[in-house]
Scaffold this active site. Structure first.
Site, PDB file in Angstrom:
ATOM      1  N   ASP A  98       9.841  -9.119  -1.502  1.00  0.00           N
ATOM      2  CA  ASP A  98       9.200  -7.938  -0.598  1.00  0.00           C
ATOM      3  C   ASP A  98       7.664  -8.366  -0.491  1.00  0.00           C
ATOM      4  O   ASP A  98       7.483  -8.333   0.023  1.00  0.00           O
ATOM      5  CB  ASP A  98       9.499  -6.331  -1.314  1.00  0.00           C
ATOM      6  CG  ASP A  98       9.379  -6.020  -2.255  1.00  0.00           C
ATOM      7  OD1 ASP A  98       8.737  -7.523  -2.833  1.00  0.00           O
ATOM      8  OD2 ASP A  98       9.710  -4.785  -3.184  1.00  0.00           O
ATOM      9  N   HIS A  99       6.562  -8.973  -1.461  1.00  0.00           N
ATOM     10  CA  HIS A  99       5.681  -9.089  -1.681  1.00  0.00           C
ATOM     11  C   HIS A  99       4.890  -9.900  -0.501  1.00  0.00           C
ATOM     12  O   HIS A  99       3.684 -10.015  -0.650  1.00  0.00           O
ATOM     13  CB  HIS A  99       5.619  -8.500  -3.078  1.00  0.00           C
ATOM     14  CG  HIS A  99       4.675  -7.556  -3.567  1.00  0.00           C
ATOM     15  ND1 HIS A  99       6.244  -6.919  -3.838  1.00  0.00           N
ATOM     16  CD2 HIS A  99       3.497  -7.019  -4.181  1.00  0.00           C
ATOM     17  CE1 HIS A  99       5.736  -5.912  -4.740  1.00  0.00           C
ATOM     18  NE2 HIS A  99       4.699  -5.328  -4.163  1.00  0.00           N
ATOM     19  N   ASP A 163       6.785  -3.544 -11.392  1.00  0.00           N
ATOM     20  CA  ASP A 163       5.989  -3.055 -10.332  1.00  0.00           C
ATOM     21  C   ASP A 163       5.704  -1.472 -11.317  1.00  0.00           C
ATOM     22  O   ASP A 163       6.334  -0.997 -11.278  1.00  0.00           O
ATOM     23  CB  ASP A 163       6.189  -3.114  -9.514  1.00  0.00           C
ATOM     24  CG  ASP A 163       5.873  -3.414  -7.871  1.00  0.00           C
ATOM     25  OD1 ASP A 163       5.004  -3.737  -7.945  1.00  0.00           O
ATOM     26  OD2 ASP A 163       5.300  -1.675  -8.300  1.00  0.00           O
ATOM     27  N   ARG A 451      -1.745   2.862  -3.495  1.00  0.00           N
ATOM     28  CA  ARG A 451      -3.221   2.824  -3.046  1.00  0.00           C
ATOM     29  C   ARG A 451      -4.435   2.193  -2.603  1.00  0.00           C
ATOM     30  O   ARG A 451      -4.208   1.464  -1.448  1.00  0.00           O
ATOM     31  CB  ARG A 451      -2.947   1.246  -3.922  1.00  0.00           C
ATOM     32  CG  ARG A 451      -2.496   1.793  -5.602  1.00  0.00           C
ATOM     33  CD  ARG A 451      -2.463   0.225  -6.697  1.00  0.00           C
ATOM     34  NE  ARG A 451      -1.853   0.939  -7.579  1.00  0.00           N
ATOM     35  CZ  ARG A 451      -1.247   0.608  -8.474  1.00  0.00           C
ATOM     36  NH1 ARG A 451      -0.806  -0.523  -8.525  1.00  0.00           N
ATOM     37  NH2 ARG A 451      -0.391   0.918  -9.130  1.00  0.00           N
ATOM     38  N   ARG A 648       0.930  -6.381 -12.806  1.00  0.00           N
ATOM     39  CA  ARG A 648       0.757  -7.725 -13.209  1.00  0.00           C
ATOM     40  C   ARG A 648       0.720  -7.897 -14.449  1.00  0.00           C
ATOM     41  O   ARG A 648      -1.618  -8.102 -14.621  1.00  0.00           O
ATOM     42  CB  ARG A 648       0.023  -8.139 -11.532  1.00  0.00           C
ATOM     43  CG  ARG A 648      -1.649  -7.791 -11.327  1.00  0.00           C
ATOM     44  CD  ARG A 648      -1.802  -8.242 -10.270  1.00  0.00           C
ATOM     45  NE  ARG A 648      -1.585  -7.025  -9.444  1.00  0.00           N
ATOM     46  CZ  ARG A 648      -2.178  -6.995  -7.933  1.00  0.00           C
ATOM     47  NH1 ARG A 648      -3.823  -7.276  -8.109  1.00  0.00           N
ATOM     48  NH2 ARG A 648      -2.069  -6.036  -7.538  1.00  0.00           N
TER      49      ARG A 648
END
Ligand code: MIC
Ligand code: SF4
Length: 759
Positions: A98-99, A163, A451, A648
């Site tokens: 997805d990223h 995540d 964010r 991360r």
């Protein structure tokens, strides 16, 4: 092991079967009734009779039911797992792509470009999943947390995910915790997951949301109250009659953004909204199973009757009086009521006209969210209004996308000028190829994301991002200004009429049920042992890992200060995403971004400092490389809530790879502190926060007394200043005995390998 496209009923049955006995043990051990989080944790204890349960103090071994990983973090996690030499994962595991999809044109075109551009990484992830018996979700199938909510989450379950927004599944009553890849590897190799027993915050909701207020406003308000570090080390439980009035996906929104207050996770009790959601997503049997143990899936009655006696802190929130909020720029806790934004923006000189409005992300892309914004879009079309700014929509999953397309909602949005992007993170993580602004242009954007750190969405430090609910994003997009309160302001239509937007109306779940769209799940073969996992030595995106050196048993001396970061230093500052997502599987290459966003406390500039070996001013990643090559050890010094944000682990592995021995800060964010420990970096905190000020530009640093390293013992950091004077500063750590072994072994992974070899 078989991994399916959903959580099998027998796994859930096993979890529920132990509730009676385990909760009784938990009540007896604690000598009191239990909150919901306590129940779920107790039911997942590695050994129900052992392990401390003292909040914020004891470390405990837990057995999560599942592991989920997204492509940007999974690469490093799998590379670590591969070094363990096991035949398959010990716990059901899934990987979600997805990223890595960049938003440029629209969903279809961008997905095709990603499939081509990232084929090497996708092939690696697909084959590694097949080889080690994990499930693989192809690019386009959706954002990890949406897919988990739709397919895998269940009330009373427990999972970890690589995540920070894994807590999304708390909307379905699951204890779902964001971790770094090394933590995931522990569980994937069959070891328990060790964590500090969390504190507990209760948010007592009364009343009901109405009009323009949305679930997002709950967490925007809680973020204001608790700030970005107020949830650190705690699980937030939402209780009270107001909690039951919120849909399951609305609950997920609230839990999702709980990551922004540093909470370990957030959680709602089982209720009818969860049953409705489970049934609507094709999980009737799961819904029935949960109903049958419903009394175990909520806090004990005594807790609900007197929350103050059981939670460390209780926050009261009346949903009936909660108005729409909007938070930002640069920090998700910078909150204000929407109605106050215009005046503040004028006073601050923030551009009132947004350059883009973005709806979606893992936080806000449910069917309910989209029906609410589509209701506004339909009204706008009927009244000749169009979006007055670029409007981008990212559906959270293929299932949501296909359903909103079938129900005509995508058409409603496109009719006012919206572009529908791929079912992926996209601009939320800087995967946004923007051509409408130039580097450095001051501009504002409004998003329904979570964010808003500088540079996050488009790499531009001068993009001021505000986070808010999807319906508020839509209102601002239609009005074309931040100075707009839909409750009282109107918009002038092209034919000169004053148009007042109606209150948004949504549907909790699709009346005609969800349609799955194109399935993106690939199950692993029965026997994957013959599958080859290819990592080309020539690759610039994937690199096999080499073990870090164990500690040599000596105090650390003559270390340089690579960086002393001033103010916010999130994982985005330490290891930026956006274009660097490309190198998430290549430790050496991604180290080229190290501390690029960190603000140098000595100079006030971001991303550069003085190379102590040659006196030159250079970008931090270059200095780090130079130190590495020259064998010069170094430390990083940080401020409050250092490492806030993402899970991360690159933000810990890069410093370790480049020779960082210790990170010394005023305070840490939870996941990042663990990530540092896992990789064998000393994570230290100034006992007196004012000692941060004693660290000078050209100091040499020693970390002394390491032979006495023990749980609860402080250490001495000696700062030798260039004028010959020195300061001894007391620093503390939170390592337990096991974690000290990670440090001495060089990393937690080294220890795992050693143990596996011994068995
Ligand atoms: C994020 O929202 O910051 C991310 C990108 O999803 C990260 C994970 C990552 O950096 O890959 C997170 O939240 O953990
Ligand atoms: Fe993706 Fe954004 Fe959600 Fe992170 S917060 S998982 S980048 S959509």
């Amino acid at each position: 092991m078989t991994v399916e496209a959903t959580t099998p009923l027998d796994l859930i049955g096993e979890v529920y079967a132990s509730l009676d006995d385990r909760l009784a043990v938990g009540r007896e051990r604690l000598g009191r009734p239990l909150t919901l989080a306590e129940k779920i944790l107790v039911n997942h204890l590695d050994d129900p009779a052992a392990g401390g349960m003292e909040r914020g103090v004891s470390y405990t071994d837990l057995r999560p039911d599942r592991v989920a990983m997204q492509d940007a973090t999974a690469q490093m996690a799998w590379l670590q797992f591969m070094t363990a030499g096991l035949a398959e994962v010990a716990v059901p595991t899934t990987t979600h792509c997805d990223h890595l999809i960049q938003a440029k044109e629209d969903g279809r075109v961008d997905l095709l470009a990603a499939l081509e551009g990232n084929s090497e990484v996708y092939d690696f992830l697909e084959t590694v999943c097949a080889r080690y018996a994990a499930g693989f979700w192809k690019p386009g199938s959706g954002i990890i947390h949406q897919v988990v909510l739709e397919q895998y989450a269940f009330p009373g379950g427990m999972m970890i995910g690589t995540d920070s927004h894994t807590p999304n599944a708390g909307g379905l009553g699951m204890v779902a915790i964001g971790v770094g890849g090394a933590d995931a590897v522990d569980v994937m190799v069959g070891m328990p997951w060790n964590v500090r027993w969390p504190g507990l915050i209760g948010v007592h909701l009364t009343g009901e949301l109405s009009g323009w207020s949305a679930p997002k406003d709950v967490i925007l308000k809680v973020a204001e109250i608790l700030t970005v570090k107020g949830g650190t080390g705690a699980i937030v439980e939402y209780i009270g009659p107001g909690a039951r009035s919120i849909s399951c996906t609305g609950k997920a929104t609230i839990c999702n953004m709980g990551a922004e207050i540093g909470a370990t996770t957030s959680l709602f009790a089982h209720d009818d909204a969860m049953t409705r959601y489970l049934k609507a997503t094709g999980r009737e049997a799961m819904a029935d199973a949960a109903e049958a143990v419903a009394h175990h899936l909520r806090p004990d009655d005594e807790v609900l009757a007197d929350p103050g006696a059981y939670y460390d802190r209780v926050i009261e929130l009346d949903l009936s009086t909660l108005g729409p909020h909007i938070n930002g720029p640069h920090s998700p806790d910078r909150a204000r009521p929407l109605a106050a934004l215009g005046a503040e923006a004028e006073a601050e000189g923030w551009p009132l006209e947004p350059s883009a409005a973005l709806i979606g992300s893992c936080t806000n892309s449910s069917y309910e969210d989209i029906t609410r914004v589509a209701s506004l879009a339909r009204f706008a079309s009927e009244n000749g209004l169009q979006a007055r700014t670029e409007l981008l929509i990212t559906p959270g999953s293929e299932q949501v996308r296909a359903t909103i397309e079938r129900d005509g909602l995508l058409g409603d949005l496109q009719a006012i000028g919206a572009t529908v992007l791929a079912n992926a993170c996209g601009p939320c993580i800087g995967q946004w190829s923007r051509s409408d602004i130039s580097e450095g242009d001051v501009n504002t954007i409004v998003t329904s994301y979570n964010r808003n750190f500088p540079k996050r969405n488009d790499g531009n430090p001068n993009t001021l991002a505000f986070v808010t609910s999807p319906e508020t994003v839509m209102a601002i997009a239609l009005a074309g200004t931040l100075d707009f309160d839909p409750v009282k302001d109107s918009i002038t239509s092209p034919d000169g009429r004053d148009v007042r937007l109606p209150e948004p109306v949504g549907e909790e779940l699709p009346a005609a049920g969800f349609t799955p769209g194109e399935s993106g799940f690939v199950a692993p073969p029965e026997d994957g042992s013959a599958v080859e996992v290819a990592v080309s030595p020539q690759s610039d995106r994937l690199q096999l890992l080499e073990a870090f050196e164990p500690w040599d048993g000596n105090d650390l001396r003559d270390l340089a200060v690579l960086v002393k970061a001033h103010g916010k230093c999130t994982t985005d500052h330490i290891s930026m995403a956006g274009p660097w997502l490309r190198y998430r599987g290549h430790l050496e290459n991604i180290s080229g971004n190290l501390f690029m966003g960190a603000v140098n406390a000595f100079t006030g500039t971001a991303g550069e400092g003085k190379d102590q070996l040659d006196g030159q001013t250079k970008p931090f990643p270059e200095i780090a490389r130079h130190y590495h090559q020259a064998g010069q050890g170094w430390v990083a010094v940080g401020d409050e809530n250092y490492g806030e944000g993402s899970s991360r682990e690159h933000a810990a592995m890069e410093p370790r790879f480049r020779g960082c021995c210790a990170v010394v800060v005023r305070s840490f964010a939870r996941i990042h502190e663990t990530n540092l420990k896992k990789q064998g970096v000393l994570a230290l905190t100034f006992v007196d926060p004012a000692d941060y000020d004693k660290v000078g530009h050209d100091d040499r640093v020693a970390i002394l007394d390491l032979h006495r390293l023990a749980p609860g013992q402080t250490l001495t950091m000696r700062l030798s200043h260039p004028d010959g004077s020195s300061d001894d500063v007391e620093v503390s750590h939170t390592m337990n005995g096991e974690q000290i072994e990670w440090f001495t072994a060089g990393s937690a992974l080294n220890l795992i390998r050693r143990r596996l070899q011994a068995t």
